[in-house]
Design a protein around this motif. Structure first.
Motif, PDB file in Angstrom:
ATOM      1  N   ARG A   1       0.819  -1.214   0.000  1.00  0.00           N
ATOM      2  CA  ARG A   1       0.000   0.000   0.000  1.00  0.00           C
ATOM      3  C   ARG A   1       0.854   1.265   0.000  1.00  0.00           C
TER       4      ARG A   1
ATOM      5  N   SER B   1      -3.283  -0.221  -5.356  1.00  0.00           N
ATOM      6  CA  SER B   1      -4.640   0.049  -4.919  1.00  0.00           C
ATOM      7  C   SER B   1      -5.099  -1.024  -3.940  1.00  0.00           C
ATOM      8  N   ALA B   2      -6.232  -0.767  -3.295  1.00  0.00           N
ATOM      9  CA  ALA B   2      -6.779  -1.759  -2.363  1.00  0.00           C
ATOM     10  C   ALA B   2      -7.094  -3.061  -3.085  1.00  0.00           C
TER      11      ALA B   2
ATOM     12  N   SER C   1      -3.761  -4.825  -3.908  1.00  0.00           N
ATOM     13  CA  SER C   1      -3.174  -5.330  -2.666  1.00  0.00           C
ATOM     14  C   SER C   1      -3.947  -6.532  -2.148  1.00  0.00           C
ATOM     15  N   ALA C   2      -5.263  -6.476  -2.257  1.00  0.00           N
ATOM     16  CA  ALA C   2      -6.097  -7.588  -1.799  1.00  0.00           C
ATOM     17  C   ALA C   2      -5.801  -8.840  -2.595  1.00  0.00           C
TER      18      ALA C   2
ATOM     19  N   PRO D   1      -7.215  -9.301   3.703  1.00  0.00           N
ATOM     20  CA  PRO D   1      -6.924  -8.364   2.610  1.00  0.00           C
ATOM     21  C   PRO D   1      -7.766  -7.108   2.757  1.00  0.00           C
ATOM     22  N   PRO D   2      -7.259  -5.966   2.305  1.00  0.00           N
ATOM     23  CA  PRO D   2      -8.040  -4.730   2.405  1.00  0.00           C
ATOM     24  C   PRO D   2      -9.286  -4.816   1.540  1.00  0.00           C
TER      25      PRO D   2
ATOM     26  N   PRO E   1     -11.640  -3.555  -1.068  1.00  0.00           N
ATOM     27  CA  PRO E   1     -11.614  -2.528  -2.124  1.00  0.00           C
ATOM     28  C   PRO E   1     -12.881  -1.689  -2.073  1.00  0.00           C
TER      29      PRO E   1
END
Length: 309
Positions: free
Chosen positions: A63, A73-74, A77-78, A107-108, A110
């Motif tokens: 991130r 981005s989320a 990254s996820a 995971p983040p 989105p």
């Protein structure tokens, strides 16, 4: 076992036992290479030496970005964290690791984005522009775009169609989706007519130039039409129709789903037509409809908004 070896074993598992697509494998390979580089930079060579804090640190590094890559981005990254979680889960199940330390690293989420869709009128302009000059290749292009919009197929599903997958008389088409899953999709009259025109008038001539392939959509040399060429077909038609340059094959899939929802289709039916494993994925299209209902309500209801005096 060295982390590199575990990653190779995991990718082999995804290929042979899970039947993951080439695109999924490519994404996982790239994300796991980032993970290995991250571990190497901290002197970690075995996944047995990794703890949950290390995995969380990797997520934070994605991130924040670094000298070798910009911040992700989320969503990106996820995806990377999902790959890493899968790697550790595999290592634990395979007996290579004593515990699954990545299990609790989430995971983040989105941001929830509304799918891009174009209006029915713009779809019609796009389809008309595809074969305005009625050349053999433009007849093919019209058939391809009619299939994409008429069935909601992914671009890979459309170019992957074999002739035997079509039942034009019965108005159905067999689509092969992610993970080898198959679904039978209805074929509307417009798509059926466009396909029939292409199969009768154009495809035999294209096939004559090639070495023989069962694929429905062929290029000018008689070989299977690639995904990249299908993108070019759509971009060319969008340019001719004067539509936005960011239209993609997925735009037609989103438009297919959105127009069904606007027409009153049940979300579960749309889920089946799109080939979504979970209805949660499909429910995002209900947000489009709700937004439009809200606009109509605000404009039409006498007590939707307070009158300023």
């Amino acid at each position: 076992m060295a982390a590199e070896a575990t990653v190779r074993s995991y990718l082999d598992h995804l290929t042979v036992e899970r039947g993951s697509s080439a695109n999924t494998l490519s994404s996982y390979r790239r994300d796991l290479r980032r993970y290995l580089d991250y571990l190497s930079g901290r002197g970690v060579t075995s996944l047995a030496d990794v703890d949950a804090a290390t995995v969380s640190g990797f997520l934070a590094a994605l991130r924040e970005g670094g000298p070798d890559h910009p911040p992700l981005s989320a969503a990106s990254s996820a995806r990377a964290v999902v790959a890493v979680r899968g790697l550790h889960k595999f290592g634990y199940a395979d007996g290579q690791l004593e515990s699954d330390v990545a299990r609790e690293v989430k995971p983040p989420a989105p941001p929830r984005r509304l799918p891009k869709a174009i209006s029915v009128e713009d779809v019609e302009r796009l389809l008309e522009a595809a074969d305005f000059d009625q050349t053999p290749l433009s007849v093919r292009d019209r058939a391809l775009l009619e299939v994409l919009y008429g069935t909601g197929a992914r671009i890979s599903e459309a170019v992957g169609l074999d002739v035997d997958d079509l039942d034009i008389a019965g108005r159905t088409v067999l689509l092969r989706g992610k993970g080898g899953k198959q679904r039978l999709a209805p074929l509307g009259s417009f798509a059926a007519r466009a396909l029939e025109a292409y199969l009768v008038r154009v495809r035999p001539g294209l096939a004559f130039n090639g070495a023989g392939t069962p694929k429905v959509f062929l290029n000018s040399r008689g070989g299977p039409l690639s995904r990249q060429s299908a993108w070019t077909v759509l971009r060319s038609a969008a340019d001719k129709a004067g539509l936005a340059t960011d239209i993609s094959p997925h735009t037609l899939r989103h438009s297919f789903a959105t127009h069904l929802m606007e027409g009153g289709a049940d979300v579960r039916v749309v889920q089946e037509l799109l080939g979504h494993a979970s209805v949660t994925t499909t429910q995002i299209y209900t947000l489009v409809t709700v937004d439009q209902l809200r606009e109509v309500y605000a404009a039409a209801h006498p007590r939707a908004q307070a009158t300023r005096t």
